[in-house]
Design an enzyme around this catalytic site. Structure first.
Site, mmCIF file in Angstrom:
data_model
loop_
_atom_site.group_PDB
_atom_site.id
_atom_site.type_symbol
_atom_site.label_atom_id
_atom_site.label_comp_id
_atom_site.label_asym_id
_atom_site.label_seq_id
_atom_site.Cartn_x
_atom_site.Cartn_y
_atom_site.Cartn_z
ATOM 1 N N ASP A 148 -6.831 -5.986 -6.307
ATOM 2 C CA ASP A 148 -6.426 -6.594 -5.001
ATOM 3 C C ASP A 148 -7.488 -7.622 -4.682
ATOM 4 O OD1 ASP A 148 -5.377 -7.476 -2.627
ATOM 5 O OD2 ASP A 148 -6.244 -5.618 -1.422
ATOM 6 N N ASP A 208 -16.222 -2.459 -4.391
ATOM 7 C CA ASP A 208 -16.240 -3.601 -3.847
ATOM 8 C C ASP A 208 -17.484 -4.316 -3.839
ATOM 9 O OD1 ASP A 208 -14.137 -5.147 -1.837
ATOM 10 O OD2 ASP A 208 -16.215 -5.772 -1.358
ATOM 11 N N ARG A 247 0.905 -1.156 -0.054
ATOM 12 C CA ARG A 247 0.009 0.012 -0.058
ATOM 13 C C ARG A 247 0.952 1.394 0.021
ATOM 14 N NH1 ARG A 247 -3.945 -3.411 2.929
ATOM 15 N NH2 ARG A 247 -2.790 -3.252 4.908
ATOM 16 N N PHE A 268 -11.905 -4.172 -6.070
ATOM 17 C CA PHE A 268 -11.868 -5.172 -4.751
ATOM 18 C C PHE A 268 -11.181 -4.454 -3.499
ATOM 19 C CE2 PHE A 268 -10.860 -7.412 -8.694
ATOM 20 C CZ PHE A 268 -12.207 -8.256 -8.781
ATOM 21 N N CYS A 277 -3.577 -13.181 -4.025
ATOM 22 C CA CYS A 277 -3.082 -13.762 -2.652
ATOM 23 C C CYS A 277 -3.291 -15.236 -2.537
ATOM 24 C CB CYS A 277 -3.856 -12.998 -1.626
ATOM 25 S SG CYS A 277 -5.752 -13.389 -1.634
#
Length: 400
Positions: free
Chosen positions: A301, A252, A214, A230, A341
């Site tokens: 993300d 989101d 970030r 996201f 991730c």
């Protein structure tokens, strides 16, 4: 007390012998002696050679998780205090400890447990039966070790509500360990304030692993028009805002996340420039493209599109689609920050997928940097699961 002995089949235990910490059910030749699941056992190779001690659970495919390679090492309070001290000393050297992951399971040689610190609150997630027995001891020891550095922990909350516990034959658990306290906790990271919902937020309430990723996007966002996809509770969007972005749109699919992100923007007095909408990213990106929208910086993300090997093929399609769409929305010479991730989406596969997306839309990518998770989530070599976050920043150029 004599311990049960787990003996490996000949030729098995390759992961364990190369530095890993797991023994799978199909690697075991015999278990001699009496035990109940969760007990400490001795581990021996097929020829009797000692390989260490760990805890056993025959309900799980990961039947034994290693705690120590020293066969004579007692597994007691002193053992766990040594592990906890090591974990804390490491973090003091490598990370801002205001809010950080204190214990990262296998990578801290404490398999099956995660503990996050949000300011003066701890959130614990126990995912394996053997470590569950020691959970409260580990928490007491963390409080003791932190107190020595003048850090007083005012409360502990348990988020052992991950479905993976069922594979261990365990019930899901969630709630206070010790006295109750307000479960909205304010933290500051990279100069950005957040209200972290440790009770109902995802996982333990906030994704600490992206802390320095970030921070890395801040330098690109001054005066920029930014799209954060996201966004969850708005973390990348708020870093863009605090760095001086002209406008930020965070997206989101969860209304709860959008409400939390909006509250976080207000908390940082950024609500005039940082806005959030509840939309499906896969549907929104083609709509923005159709309208001719362009952004200086686009951030992707996404949640893990795959949590198993069997669904990797579909995940590749998902990652390719969003990266392809995002590249079309980046102004010529603008920037794309993109990540995965999922442990199963390997570095090689993720890199290849982004490359395919770029070729499909005739874009040239100039790599600014490649990053992984913050160092409070250390990557333990030979424990592949500990390396899961892949994060790229690219400059996106038209094919020329």
């Amino acid at each position: 007390m004599s311990l049960a002995v787990v003996t490996l089949k000949k030729g098995e235990g390759r992961l364990l012998k190369s530095g890993g910490m797991w023994i799978f059910d199909n690697e075991i030749a015999s278990i001699m002696g009496s035990f109940v699941n969760g007990d400490i056992v001795l581990i021996r190779d097929f020829d009797g050679y000692p390989l260490g001690r760990g805890y056993i659970n025959t309900n799980s495919k990961i039947t034994v998780r290693l705690l120590t390679r020293e066969e004579r090492q007692e597994i007691d309070r002193d053992f766990f205090e040594s592990r906890v001290r090591d974990a804390w000393e490491y973090r003091k050297k490598v990370v801002d400890t205001g809010s950080c992951r204190l214990i990262f399971g296998e990578a801290d040689f404490l398999p099956g447990i995660v503990v996050d610190k949000f300011s003066d609150v701890l959130v614990v997630q126990s995912l394996a039966l053997g470590i569950d027995r020691w959970k409260e001891v580990i928490i007491d020891l963390l409080k003791k070790v932190l107190a020595e550095d003048g850090i007083r922990i005012r409360g502990v909350y348990e988020r052992s509500d991950a479905k993976v516990r069922r594979q261990e034959g365990m019930e899901l658990q969630k709630g206070f360990i010790g006295p109750e306290f307000p479960t909205l906790v304010e933290i500051t990271e990279n100069g950005v304030k957040y209200q972290v919902d440790i009770k109902d937020g995802q996982k333990t309430g906030f994704f600490l692993d992206q802390k320095y990723n970030r921070l890395a996007i801040q330098k690109l966002c001054r005066n920029a028009k930014v799209l954060d996809c996201f966004t969850h509770t708005g973390s990348f969007a708020l870093n863009a805002g605090i760095a001086g972005a002209g406008s930020v749109l965070g997206v989101d699919a969860s209304q709860l996340a959008v409400d939390q992100a909006t509250a976080n923007a207000k908390l940082n007095k950024l609500d005039d420039r940082v806005k959030f909408i509840c939309e499906d990213v896969f549907e929104l990106l083609p709509e923005l493209e159709e309208k001719g929208e362009k952004f200086d910086v686009v951030i992707l993300d996404p949640p893990a599109f795959t949590k198993s090997r069997s669904s990797v093929k579909n995940a590749v399609k998902g990652y390719r689609e969003i990266n392809l769409r995002a590249m079309k929305l980046v102004k010529d010479g603008g920037f794309l920050a993109t990540c995965s991730c999922s442990h199963f989406m390997t570095y090689e596969l993720f890199t290849q997928t982004i490359g395919q997306a770029a070729r499909n839309v005739h874009k040239r990518l100039r790599q600014v940097e490649y990053r992984t998770q913050a160092p409070d989530h250390p990557i333990l070599w030979a424990n592949d699961e500990s390396y899961y976050l892949k994060f790229y920043i690219f400059q996106v150029c038209s094919d020329r």
